[in-house]
Design an enzyme around this catalytic site. Structure first.
Site, PDB file in Angstrom:
ATOM      1  CG  HIS A 169      52.181 -56.865  23.459  1.00 31.28           C
ATOM      2  ND1 HIS A 169      51.307 -56.348  24.379  1.00 31.28           N
ATOM      3  CD2 HIS A 169      53.328 -56.147  23.602  1.00 31.28           C
ATOM      4  CE1 HIS A 169      51.882 -55.339  25.025  1.00 31.28           C
ATOM      5  NE2 HIS A 169      53.111 -55.195  24.576  1.00 31.28           N
ATOM      6  CG  ASP A 377      44.470 -63.827  20.675  1.00 33.55           C
ATOM      7  OD1 ASP A 377      45.347 -62.949  20.640  1.00 33.55           O
ATOM      8  OD2 ASP A 377      43.256 -63.599  20.537  1.00 33.55           O
TER       9      ASP A 377
HETATM   10  P1  ADQ Z   1      44.891 -57.932  19.688  1.00 33.64           P
HETATM   11  O1  ADQ Z   1      45.203 -58.997  18.717  1.00 33.64           O
HETATM   12  O2  ADQ Z   1      44.454 -56.659  19.122  1.00 33.64           O
HETATM   13  O3  ADQ Z   1      46.114 -57.678  20.696  1.00 33.64           O
HETATM   14  P2  ADQ Z   1      43.065 -58.375  22.053  1.00 33.64           P
HETATM   15  O4  ADQ Z   1      43.939 -58.814  23.140  1.00 33.64           O
HETATM   16  O5  ADQ Z   1      41.757 -59.057  22.051  1.00 33.64           O
HETATM   17  O6  ADQ Z   1      43.699 -58.583  20.614  1.00 33.64           O
HETATM   18  O7  ADQ Z   1      42.837 -56.836  22.200  1.00 33.64           O
HETATM   19  C1  ADQ Z   1      41.921 -56.168  21.415  1.00 33.64           C
HETATM   20  C2  ADQ Z   1      41.553 -54.835  22.051  1.00 33.64           C
HETATM   21  O8  ADQ Z   1      40.843 -54.064  21.089  1.00 33.64           O
HETATM   22  C3  ADQ Z   1      40.624 -55.022  23.246  1.00 33.64           C
HETATM   23  O9  ADQ Z   1      40.977 -54.128  24.245  1.00 33.64           O
HETATM   24  C4  ADQ Z   1      39.241 -54.696  22.680  1.00 33.64           C
HETATM   25  O10 ADQ Z   1      38.362 -54.096  23.594  1.00 33.64           O
HETATM   26  C5  ADQ Z   1      39.557 -53.732  21.579  1.00 33.64           C
HETATM   27  N1  ADQ Z   1      38.588 -53.888  20.483  1.00 33.64           N
HETATM   28  C6  ADQ Z   1      38.338 -54.987  19.756  1.00 33.64           C
HETATM   29  N2  ADQ Z   1      37.365 -54.763  18.868  1.00 33.64           N
HETATM   30  C7  ADQ Z   1      36.983 -53.485  19.041  1.00 33.64           C
HETATM   31  C8  ADQ Z   1      36.017 -52.639  18.415  1.00 33.64           C
HETATM   32  N3  ADQ Z   1      35.217 -53.069  17.425  1.00 33.64           N
HETATM   33  N4  ADQ Z   1      35.915 -51.384  18.859  1.00 33.64           N
HETATM   34  C9  ADQ Z   1      36.715 -50.933  19.829  1.00 33.64           C
HETATM   35  N5  ADQ Z   1      37.614 -51.672  20.459  1.00 33.64           N
HETATM   36  C10 ADQ Z   1      37.772 -52.934  20.062  1.00 33.64           C
HETATM   37  C11 ADQ Z   1      47.471 -58.167  20.794  1.00 33.64           C
HETATM   38  C12 ADQ Z   1      47.608 -59.683  20.871  1.00 33.64           C
HETATM   39  C13 ADQ Z   1      46.752 -60.216  22.000  1.00 33.64           C
HETATM   40  C14 ADQ Z   1      47.141 -59.534  23.324  1.00 33.64           C
HETATM   41  C15 ADQ Z   1      47.190 -58.042  23.166  1.00 33.64           C
HETATM   42  C16 ADQ Z   1      47.793 -57.367  24.386  1.00 33.64           C
HETATM   43  O11 ADQ Z   1      47.238 -60.274  19.635  1.00 33.64           O
HETATM   44  O12 ADQ Z   1      46.893 -61.623  22.120  1.00 33.64           O
HETATM   45  O13 ADQ Z   1      46.209 -59.885  24.305  1.00 33.64           O
HETATM   46  O14 ADQ Z   1      47.954 -57.653  22.045  1.00 33.64           O
HETATM   47  O15 ADQ Z   1      49.045 -57.873  24.673  1.00 33.64           O
END
Ligand code: ADQ
Length: 469
Positions: A169, A377
Site C-alpha cells: 500500500h 504517499d
Molecule cells: P494512509 O496513509 O492512511 O493510507 P490515505 O490513503 O489518505 O492515507 O487514507 C486515509 C484514510 O483515512 C482515508 O480513507 C480517510 O478518509 C481516512 N481519514 C483520514 N483522516 C481521518 C479522520 N480525521 N477521521 C476519519 N477518517 C480519516 C495508506 C497509504 C496511502 C494509501 C492507502 C491505501 O499511506 O498512500 O492510499 O494506504 O492503500
C-alpha cells in the site's frame, strides 16, 4: 453480529493483513462485541470473502491476548496474537520506524535495530503459519502491506499448492534508498515468494524488479521474474481506490448536506480550504501550514475571508517521531493564529481527531479547495474521496506530484510540496480559478474516480492472480 457458529476449518480465499477486519466495541448491553472495520479494503473484499467462504488472518488489536478463530458477519476471523514486546519491536519499531520512513524517501531517519528485525521475522512466521493452517488445497491467499513482506516466501515454502498475491500500500523505494536496509535480501526474497506482487504505481514495480535482478540475480523480463528453482512470479501496478459510489451517496444524503451547511456557517468564511490527513510526517503538514501562514501574513489570503481547516487524525502516538511532529504542528498553528487572528477568528482551524465517514463527507462537501500535499504517499485516498463527494461538479483539488494519486488525477493543481512558493501559487490559483475551469477539471477527475473504484482494483488484481470470480 458475531455468531457462535464454528468457523470453517478451511478457506478457499484467505486475506492476511496486519489488522483483522473487525474492531472491538461495547454493544448496547454493555457487552464486548465485534464490529466490521469501516475501511475501504474490508468493504472491497467483503463480497468475495462471503461468496468464497473466505478467512481473514490478522492481529485483533490487544497485546498479550490469544483468541480462538470466530465467525463474524459471513467471514471467518483468524486472530494472530502479538505480545506487548512484539507490538513495540515488530509494529512500532521495524514496521513504523524502519520500513515506513525508508519506503517514503527517508523523509524521516529510518532506525535499524537487529532486535526489531528478529521480531519482524518471528511475527511474519506466525502470520504465515496461521494462513498455511487455514488455506485449503490450491486456495488463493492475498497478503497485505509492508508489515508482512516475508509472508509470501514463508508460505510458498510450506504450501507450494497455494496461489499467493501480495499488495504493497505504500511506495516501493528506488535501489539507492532500499540498499540501506541491512536485511534487503531477505525482504526481496520474501516478496518474490508471491505469484503476483502488486504496487500502487508502475515505478514501484520497476524499482522492485530492478532490485530482484541486481540484488538477487533473478532473471527478469517484462514484469516477470524467475526464481532459482525455475518458477516464475510477476510484478505490476494496481492503483488502489475508494468506494466512489458509496461516498457519493453519503455526500448526497440530506443529513450530510445539512451538516455541510452547518460547517460552512460555523466557519463563517467566503472560501474554505481543507486538509485531512493522518498526523504523519509523510503528509507534508509542516510545509503546507507554513505556506498558509505566509499567504495569510502577506494578505494574499485575507484572514477575514478565508479559512484553512486542517483535520489531523491521531496516529502512531507512541512512536517518537510522531510525538515530535505533533508538537511542531501545534507550535506552527498556534504561532500563525496568534499573529494573524483576532478574538473570535483564527485563520487556521486545527482539529486533532478522527471522525465518522459521514462527517468526512460533510467536510469534503463544505470545502472549496482540498489541499493534499504529501512529501511521498503510496496513493492517497483522501484526494479521491474529495472528488467522489463533489457531485455538484465544482470544488478544486491541489495535489502533490509525489502522491500515487497524481498519476490518475492529472487535472488537479499539481504541486511539488517542497517548493513553498509554488505551493502558495497553486493554492491561490485553485482558490480563484474561474468556475468553468474548475468544472472542466472536476468532470475529468470524477470520470477517473468513478471508472476506477475499489471494486475495479480488487477485481483486476484477483483476476491477474488467477482467482475465478
Ligand atoms: P494512509 O496513509 O492512511 O493510507 P490515505 O490513503 O489518505 O492515507 O487514507 C486515509 C484514510 O483515512 C482515508 O480513507 C480517510 O478518509 C481516512 N481519514 C483520514 N483522516 C481521518 C479522520 N480525521 N477521521 C476519519 N477518517 C480519516 C495508506 C497509504 C496511502 C494509501 C492507502 C491505501 O499511506 O498512500 O492510499 O494506504 O492503500
Amino acid at each position: 453480529k458475531s455468531e457462535s457458529r464454528q468457523h470453517n476449518p478451511k478457506a478457499a480465499f484467505v486475506v492476511i493483513a496486519n489488522r483483522l477486519a473487525v474492531e472491538r466495541i461495547t454493544d448496547d448491553d454493555g457487552e464486548p462485541a465485534w464490529r466490521t472495520s469501516p475501511g475501504g479494503l474490508v468493504t472491497a473484499l467483503e463480497p468475495i470473502m462471503k461468496s468464497k467462504e473466505g478467512a481473514w488472518v490478522g492481529w485483533h488489536g490487544a497485546p498479550d491476548e490469544t483468541l480462538e478463530p470466530f465467525h463474524h458477519d459471513g467471514i471467518d476471523m483468524v486472530p494472530v496474537p502479538l505480545s506487548a514486546e512484539e507490538v513495540e519491536e515488530f509494529y512500532e519499531g521495524m514496521s513504523n520506524a524502519t520500513l515506513w520512513p525508508l519506503y517514503h524517501d527517508s523523509v524521516a531517519f529510518p532506525e535499524f535495530h537487529r532486535e526489531w528485525w528478529d521480531a519482524y521475522v518471528a511475527v511474519n512466521r506466525r502470520f504465515a503459519d496461521a494462513a498455511a493452517e487455514v488455506a485449503e488445497e490450491g486456495g488463493v491467499v492475498w497478503v497485505q502491506d509492508y508489515q508482512l513482506q516475508l509472508v509470501p516466501q514463508m508460505l510458498r515454502e510450506q504450501r507450494p499448492d497455494l496461489k499467493i498475491g501480495f499488495f504493497l500500500h505504500i511506495p516501493f523505494p528506488p535501489q539507492e534508498l532500499f540498499q540501506q536496509l541491512p536485511w534487503r535480501r531477505e525482504v526481496l526474497q520474501g516478496l518474490a515468494g508471491a505469484d503476483l506482487v502488486g504496487f500502487q504505481v508502475p515505478g514501484g514495480a520497476a524499482n522492485f524488479l530492478r532490485l530482484v535482478k541486481d540484488r538477487l540475480g533473478y532473471e527478469t523480463r517484462r514484469g516477470e521474474f524467475v526464481r532459482p528453482d525455475g518458477t516464475k512470479g510477476r510484478a505490476g501496478a494496481y492503483p488502489i481506490s475508494i468506494d466512489s459510489q458509496g461516498f457519493q451517496d453519503l455526500a448526497n444524503d440530506p443529513a450530510t448536506i445539512a451538516r455541510a451547511q452547518e460547517i460552512r456557517d460555523d466557519l463563517d468564511a467566503e472560501i474554505v480550504f481543507l486538509g485531512v490527513d493522518r498526523l504523519d510526517y509523510t503528509k507534508g503538514l509542516r510545509q503546507r501550514i507554513r505556506a498558509f501562514g505566509e499567504l495569510f501574513t502577506s494578505g494574499e489570503l485575507d484572514p477575514e475571508k478565508a479559512v484553512f481547516l486542517q483535520i489531523a487524525t491521531p496516529s502512531r502516538e507512541r512512536v517518537e517521531e510522531y510525538k515530535r511532529l505533533r508538537d511542531d504542528i501545534e507550535l506552527l498553528v498556534g504561532r500563525i493564529n496568534g499573529d494573524m487572528g483576532r478574538i473570535g477568528r483564527s485563520p487556521i482551524n486545527y482539529l486533532h481527531s478522527g471522525y465518522p465517514r459521514q462527517e468526512m463527507a460533510a467536510l469534503y462537501r463544505a470545502a472549496d479547495v482540498m489541499v493534499v500535499t504529501p512529501l511521498r504517499d503510496g496513493m492517497n485516498l483522501v484526494a479521491k474521496e474529495y472528488v467522489a463527494c463533489r457531485g455538484s461538479g465544482d470544488g478544486a483539488l491541489v495535489l502533490s506530484e509525489f502522491a500515487g494519486a497524481a498519476r490518475e488525477l492529472k487535472q488537479a493543481w499539481l504541486v511539488n510540496p517542497y517548493d513553498i512558493n509554488g505551493m502558495k501559487q497553486a493554492i491561490v490559483d485553485a482558490g480563484s480559478a474561474p468556475a468553468a475551469d474548475k468544472r472542466r477539471r472536476m468532470r475529468a477527475l470524477r470520470k477517473q474516480v468513478f471508472t476506477h473504484d475499489i471494486d475495479h482494483w480488487a477485481e483486476t488484481f484477483l483476476k491477474d492472480l488467477g482467482l475465478e470470480a
